[in-house]
Enzyme design. Structure first.
Site, PDB file in Angstrom:
ATOM      1  N   CYS A   1     -19.862  17.692   4.842  1.00 24.61           N
ATOM      2  CA  CYS A   1     -21.061  18.218   5.507  1.00 24.61           C
ATOM      3  C   CYS A   1     -21.322  19.677   5.119  1.00 24.61           C
ATOM      4  O   CYS A   1     -21.596  19.956   3.965  1.00 24.61           O
ATOM      5  CB  CYS A   1     -20.964  18.037   7.019  1.00 24.61           C
ATOM      6  SG  CYS A   1     -22.581  18.189   7.833  1.00 24.61           S
TER       7      CYS A   1
ATOM      8  N   HIS B   1     -20.841  12.798   7.794  1.00 26.97           N
ATOM      9  CA  HIS B   1     -19.590  12.841   8.547  1.00 26.97           C
ATOM     10  C   HIS B   1     -18.992  11.434   8.660  1.00 26.97           C
ATOM     11  O   HIS B   1     -18.966  10.849   9.741  1.00 26.97           O
ATOM     12  CB  HIS B   1     -19.825  13.398   9.948  1.00 26.97           C
ATOM     13  CG  HIS B   1     -19.936  14.885  10.014  1.00 26.97           C
ATOM     14  ND1 HIS B   1     -18.850  15.726   9.886  1.00 26.97           N
ATOM     15  CD2 HIS B   1     -21.013  15.683  10.202  1.00 26.97           C
ATOM     16  CE1 HIS B   1     -19.243  16.983  10.008  1.00 26.97           C
ATOM     17  NE2 HIS B   1     -20.554  16.994  10.189  1.00 26.97           N
TER      18      HIS B   1
ATOM     19  N   GLU C   1     -16.047  10.695   8.785  1.00 30.31           N
ATOM     20  CA  GLU C   1     -14.837  10.726   9.614  1.00 30.31           C
ATOM     21  C   GLU C   1     -15.136  10.584  11.105  1.00 30.31           C
ATOM     22  O   GLU C   1     -14.220  10.331  11.901  1.00 30.31           O
ATOM     23  CB  GLU C   1     -14.070  12.036   9.364  1.00 30.31           C
ATOM     24  CG  GLU C   1     -14.585  13.257  10.092  1.00 30.31           C
ATOM     25  CD  GLU C   1     -15.828  13.892   9.487  1.00 30.31           C
ATOM     26  OE1 GLU C   1     -16.289  14.931  10.009  1.00 30.31           O
ATOM     27  OE2 GLU C   1     -16.359  13.346   8.483  1.00 30.31           O
TER      28      GLU C   1
END
Length: 304
Positions: A142, A235, A237
């Protein structure tokens, strides 16, 4: 094989409860294996949450991974207990003589600031420069991806009219690319940012490849041709509730924020968020560890 982390780290119990194979340092030291050494420069405010998210995906491979957590000295997080930082984190000065198979540089909630105005920008540039000689492959996330593209290739970021917030569909540009191997023709991933990088700026750099894009979210996965640097503008994750937590946080602050797109069933905040990116995230993190790191990093890191 498991991920190797201290048994006292909160992620150890979190991942164990999820039936993810983690190994404490004492047991790992009895195995005759060289684990991959992965450093994580954690720039996110809630560091324990980010640790859990990243370690979850780094655990989902057959490789043994040894993780070192890094914080900045030029800025101290106010959202993580000091005792946690003191116990589990190192400063760059503590590890800069070491070499690593991989480095992850997270996002940070500073994308509306000019890069040079960020408190820890000078320290971050030192780490990015150091990574050229001390890390085999670096994975930027990001704002971290925007910072890496700016530092290494002078690619600017641009303000968006409104926050890119939600879960968006993406496609793969090259089906044979190692980093995106195994992804479906259409896959989903979260974004949460106020700025973007542009396709036309990246195309001008001959060493960069745009591996994945989105009609709505724009450029998604970019990598150098040798995979020594990987830039992901979203993102992957994030866990199921992260976008919901960010939405509630921003509403409580009085910010103008729309519901995250394609996230709540029927856009009903009372419904359980749809977790549609877990599979793609496992593939991308697994491909990075396997193809970009393990298959190419030297056995003796001193030869980097």
């Amino acid at each position: 094989m498991p991920i190797k982390i201290p048994i006292e780290l909160p992620a150890f119990q979190v991942l164990s409860d999820e039936n993810i194979f983690v190994m404490n340092n004492e047991r790992a030291n009895t195995q005759d294996i060289r684990p991959l050494k992965i450093a994580i420069l954690n720039l996110m405010p809630k560091k324990i949450v980010t640790e859990n998210q990243l370690l979850r995906y780094l655990s989902n491979t057959p490789l043994q991974v040894e993780v070192s957590l890094i914080q900045t000295k030029s800025y101290t997080s106010h959202n993580t207990p000091p005792e946690h930082l003191n116990k589990f984190y190192s400063y760059f000065d503590d590890i800069k003589q070491e070499k690593f198979d991989g480095l992850i540089i997270t996002g940070a909630p500073v994308e509306q600031m000019a890069f040079e105005e960020v408190t820890y920008w000078k320290e971050l540039t030192e780490i990015m420069e150091w990574s050229k000689t001390h890390v085999f492959s670096t994975f930027y996330i990001c704002w971290g991806a925007q910072a890496g593209l700016y530092y290494h290739y002078n690619i600017p970021k641009y303000d968006l009219d409104k926050k890119m917030f939600g879960v968006f569909s993406h496609w793969v540009n090259d089906e044979k690319a190692d980093l995106t191997r195994g992804l479906d023709d259409v896959f989903y991933a979260p974004h949460s940012r106020h700025t973007e990088v542009k396709h036309e700026d990246i195309e001008k750099v001959s060493n960069l490849e745009i591996l994945s894009e989105s009609e709505e979210a724009g450029v998604f996965i970019v990598a150098t041709k040798d995979r020594r640097n990987v830039f992901v503008t979203g993102h992957m994750e994030y866990d199921r509730n992260t976008l919901m937590d960010e939405y509630i946080r921003d509403k409580e602050k009085g910010d103008e924020i729309a519901l995250p797109k394609n996230y709540f069933k029927n856009d009903d905040i009372n419904q359980k968020p749809l977790y549609t990116w877990r599979g793609p995230a496992s593939i991308v993190f697994g491909n990075w560890l396997n193809y970009c790191v393990y298959q190419n990093t030297p056995f003796d890191l001193n030869t980097l």
